[in-house]
Design a protein around this motif. Structure first.
Motif, PDB file in Angstrom:
ATOM      1  N   ARG A 163      -4.203   0.978 -14.493  1.00 50.63           N
ATOM      2  CA  ARG A 163      -2.906   1.158 -15.171  1.00 50.63           C
ATOM      3  C   ARG A 163      -1.849   1.713 -14.223  1.00 50.63           C
ATOM      4  O   ARG A 163      -0.697   1.298 -14.247  1.00 50.63           O
ATOM      5  N   CYS A 164      -2.240   2.655 -13.383  1.00 49.19           N
ATOM      6  CA  CYS A 164      -1.297   3.208 -12.408  1.00 49.19           C
ATOM      7  C   CYS A 164      -0.801   2.099 -11.475  1.00 49.19           C
ATOM      8  O   CYS A 164       0.392   1.956 -11.234  1.00 49.19           O
ATOM      9  N   THR A 165      -1.742   1.315 -10.980  1.00 49.54           N
ATOM     10  CA  THR A 165      -1.405   0.220 -10.071  1.00 49.54           C
ATOM     11  C   THR A 165      -0.462  -0.772 -10.746  1.00 49.54           C
ATOM     12  O   THR A 165       0.561  -1.161 -10.176  1.00 49.54           O
ATOM     13  N   ALA A 166      -0.797  -1.171 -11.960  1.00 51.41           N
ATOM     14  CA  ALA A 166       0.033  -2.131 -12.687  1.00 51.41           C
ATOM     15  C   ALA A 166       1.431  -1.571 -12.916  1.00 51.41           C
ATOM     16  O   ALA A 166       2.423  -2.283 -12.768  1.00 51.41           O
ATOM     17  N   LEU A 169       3.382  -1.852  -9.746  1.00 49.05           N
ATOM     18  CA  LEU A 169       3.668  -3.252  -9.415  1.00 49.05           C
ATOM     19  C   LEU A 169       4.594  -3.929 -10.414  1.00 49.05           C
ATOM     20  O   LEU A 169       4.968  -5.087 -10.232  1.00 49.05           O
ATOM     21  N   LEU A 170       5.005  -3.207 -11.443  1.00 48.60           N
ATOM     22  CA  LEU A 170       6.031  -3.715 -12.365  1.00 48.60           C
ATOM     23  C   LEU A 170       7.448  -3.483 -11.831  1.00 48.60           C
ATOM     24  O   LEU A 170       8.413  -3.960 -12.406  1.00 48.60           O
ATOM     25  N   LYS A 191       3.783 -10.342 -16.460  1.00 48.90           N
ATOM     26  CA  LYS A 191       3.377 -10.345 -17.872  1.00 48.90           C
ATOM     27  C   LYS A 191       2.025  -9.669 -18.047  1.00 48.90           C
ATOM     28  O   LYS A 191       1.813  -8.915 -18.999  1.00 48.90           O
ATOM     29  N   MET A 192       1.118  -9.941 -17.131  1.00 46.11           N
ATOM     30  CA  MET A 192      -0.213  -9.339 -17.218  1.00 46.11           C
ATOM     31  C   MET A 192      -0.151  -7.830 -17.006  1.00 46.11           C
ATOM     32  O   MET A 192      -0.854  -7.073 -17.681  1.00 46.11           O
ATOM     33  N   PHE A 193       0.684  -7.383 -16.078  1.00 47.84           N
ATOM     34  CA  PHE A 193       0.816  -5.951 -15.830  1.00 47.84           C
ATOM     35  C   PHE A 193       1.434  -5.244 -17.034  1.00 47.84           C
ATOM     36  O   PHE A 193       1.025  -4.141 -17.394  1.00 47.84           O
ATOM     37  N   THR A 218       0.835  -1.202   0.000  1.00 46.67           N
ATOM     38  CA  THR A 218       0.000   0.000   0.000  1.00 46.67           C
ATOM     39  C   THR A 218       0.870   1.253   0.000  1.00 46.67           C
ATOM     40  O   THR A 218       0.601   2.204  -0.740  1.00 46.67           O
ATOM     41  N   LYS A 219       1.921   1.249   0.810  1.00 45.45           N
ATOM     42  CA  LYS A 219       2.812   2.409   0.877  1.00 45.45           C
ATOM     43  C   LYS A 219       3.487   2.673  -0.466  1.00 45.45           C
ATOM     44  O   LYS A 219       3.707   3.824  -0.824  1.00 45.45           O
ATOM     45  N   GLU A 220       3.801   1.623  -1.205  1.00 39.64           N
ATOM     46  CA  GLU A 220       4.420   1.797  -2.520  1.00 39.64           C
ATOM     47  C   GLU A 220       3.407   2.362  -3.527  1.00 39.64           C
ATOM     48  O   GLU A 220       3.768   3.149  -4.396  1.00 39.64           O
ATOM     49  N   LEU A 221       2.156   1.969  -3.404  1.00 38.94           N
ATOM     50  CA  LEU A 221       1.116   2.373  -4.350  1.00 38.94           C
ATOM     51  C   LEU A 221       0.543   3.758  -4.077  1.00 38.94           C
ATOM     52  O   LEU A 221       0.123   4.454  -5.003  1.00 38.94           O
ATOM     53  N   ILE A 222       0.509   4.146  -2.818  1.00 36.47           N
ATOM     54  CA  ILE A 222      -0.298   5.296  -2.423  1.00 36.47           C
ATOM     55  C   ILE A 222       0.169   6.626  -3.024  1.00 36.47           C
ATOM     56  O   ILE A 222      -0.652   7.429  -3.466  1.00 36.47           O
ATOM     57  N   VAL A 223       1.457   6.864  -3.070  1.00 37.19           N
ATOM     58  CA  VAL A 223       1.919   8.164  -3.577  1.00 37.19           C
ATOM     59  C   VAL A 223       1.583   8.331  -5.062  1.00 37.19           C
ATOM     60  O   VAL A 223       0.941   9.309  -5.437  1.00 37.19           O
ATOM     61  N   PRO A 224       1.967   7.401  -5.921  1.00 36.85           N
ATOM     62  CA  PRO A 224       1.660   7.629  -7.332  1.00 36.85           C
ATOM     63  C   PRO A 224       0.191   7.417  -7.708  1.00 36.85           C
ATOM     64  O   PRO A 224      -0.299   8.050  -8.638  1.00 36.85           O
TER      65      PRO A 224
END
Length: 132
Positions: free
Chosen positions: A78-81, A84-85, A94-96, A25-31
């Motif tokens: 798309r932002c999440t993917a 997570l890449l 591959k899916m991301f 969550t911490k990695e995702l939250i800012v962007p």
């Protein structure tokens, strides 16, 4: 270790899965927080449950489009993917990669989001609940 992963290594009292989810969550939250907020606001205006609406659905092997807020969902997904890449994540790569393409098919988007929900669903839920 990333700063959020180091946090987990030194935290007591949290179950490993909770700590791992918080680190993601911490990695995702800012962007991605602005995209999640836009999505949640759209679903609220439409009178829909943001979490339930994000659950990937297929009918006869084809993805079922979201009833509302498809554009906002796509931007959030798309932002999440894209986050997570990063090399620190090893699931659904591959899916991301297929999801972040501007011309990603509905099938690629739905399959990628399904994989994200399977492995990172707790973190995505944290972000959606925070935006509500």
């Amino acid at each position: 270790l990333s700063p959020s992963r180091a946090f987990c290594a030194n935290t007591t009292g949290l179950m490993p899965s909770e700590c791992g989810a918080w680190a993601v969550t911490k990695e995702l939250i800012v962007p991605c927080a602005p995209t999640v907020t836009d999505y949640v606001q759209c679903t609220r205006k439409a009178g829909k449950d943001a979490m339930k609406l994000t659950e990937p659905r297929f009918e006869n092997g084809k993805p079922v489009p979201l009833e509302v807020c498809g554009k906002e969902y796509e931007i959030m997904a798309r932002c999440t993917a894209n986050v997570l890449l990063q090399p620190s994540f090893d699931k659904c790569q591959k899916m991301f990669k297929a999801m972040v393409a501007e011309d990603a098919s509905p099938v690629a988007m739905t399959r990628g989001w399904g994989c994200a929900m399977r492995y990172y669903g707790t973190s995505l839920g944290h972000m959606i609940k925070s935006a509500e």
